[in-house]
Scaffold this active site. Structure first.
Site, PDB file in Angstrom:
ATOM      1  N   CYS A   1       0.838  -1.200   0.000  1.00  0.00           N
ATOM      2  CA  CYS A   1       0.000   0.000   0.000  1.00  0.00           C
ATOM      3  C   CYS A   1       0.875   1.254   0.000  1.00  0.00           C
ATOM      4  CB  CYS A   1      -0.927  -0.004   1.210  1.00  0.00           C
ATOM      5  SG  CYS A   1      -1.938   1.488   1.352  1.00  0.00           S
TER       6      CYS A   1
ATOM      7  N   GLU B   1      -5.017  -4.223  -3.456  1.00  0.00           N
ATOM      8  CA  GLU B   1      -4.981  -2.795  -3.788  1.00  0.00           C
ATOM      9  C   GLU B   1      -5.746  -2.531  -5.077  1.00  0.00           C
ATOM     10  OE1 GLU B   1      -3.962   0.224  -2.739  1.00  0.00           O
ATOM     11  OE2 GLU B   1      -3.617  -0.690  -0.794  1.00  0.00           O
TER      12      GLU B   1
END
Length: 224
Positions: free
Chosen positions: A135, A207
């Site tokens: 991330c 993600e």
């Protein structure tokens, strides 16, 4: 090649797909519909609450004061920099503080945060780092690429988002995690490294699922 560099290389096709997603590209050229960004910010606010919990857990799992201090800084940055950006955007979008606190998680948000928390609670400090790193690292990469688009960081609405994630301060957060991963991974067996690779690639894929969820403003596929 360092262990982190090898993970980066293997994740590149996933990260490239994320960067090329219409949600991210829409931020870059300013064409993203505000409703999609609003959906994203609400879900990302929830995500960051659990992301902060992961850094708090990293402080607990740290084997030395330096590691504990680094995770404490990451926790502070999440609670007081990233979440401040979200609160500022919420105000611009007409979302009250009460509404922010009452948001329900979408299926993808729930899957993503639950996976990371499960990995971190059941596993080692390295497992936790492998879960959270994609991330921070991929967001910095996206921020830098979007900043390279002429006028993108000056956009009256999306510019602040781009500038935060392309900032030197955000790069420092990613660098801390990368350095910790490489330091902690020294001497690991091939089997242990393969486990970390699986975690790293899984959260990289999640993600992309998050971008797609936001673009489609999708809470659940089935609401029955």
């Amino acid at each position: 090649m360092s262990f982190a560099a090898s993970l980066y290389e293997k994740a590149q096709p996933i990260w490239e797909a994320g960067y090329n997603h219409p949600f991210v590209q829409g931020i870059g050229d300013g064409s993203l519909e505000k409703s999609k960004f609003q959906f994203f910010m609400k879900q990302d606010y929830l995500y960051l609450i659990d992301y902060a919990r992961l850094f708090a857990l990293g402080t607990l799992k740290g084997n030395d004061l330096q590691t504990m201090s680094t995770f404490s800084k990451l926790l502070h940055a999440t609670l007081n920099v990233e979440m401040d950006l979200h609160r500022a955007y919420a105000k611009r979008l007409g979302i009250s503080a009460e509404e922010l606190e009452a948001i329900e998680p979408a299926a993808t948000t729930l899957a993503y945060t639950s996976y990371m928390l499960n990995v971190a609670q059941r596993g080692s400090l390295l497992d936790l780092i492998a879960a959270v790193l994609p991330c921070t690292w991929s967001y910095y990469e996206i921020g830098v690429k979007l900043k390279g688009i002429p006028g993108a960081s000056d956009h009256p609405f999306y510019g602040e988002w781009i500038k935060l994630y392309a900032s030197d301060e955000f790069k420092e957060l990613a660098d801390w995690l990368i350095q910790m991963l490489d330091e902690e991974a020294k001497g690991l067996s091939s089997k242990e490294k393969a486990k970390l690779e699986t975690i790293f690639l899984t959260t990289s894929r999640l993600e992309n699922e998050f971008w797609d969820m936001a673009y489609n403003e999708r809470m659940w596929n089935y609401n029955g």
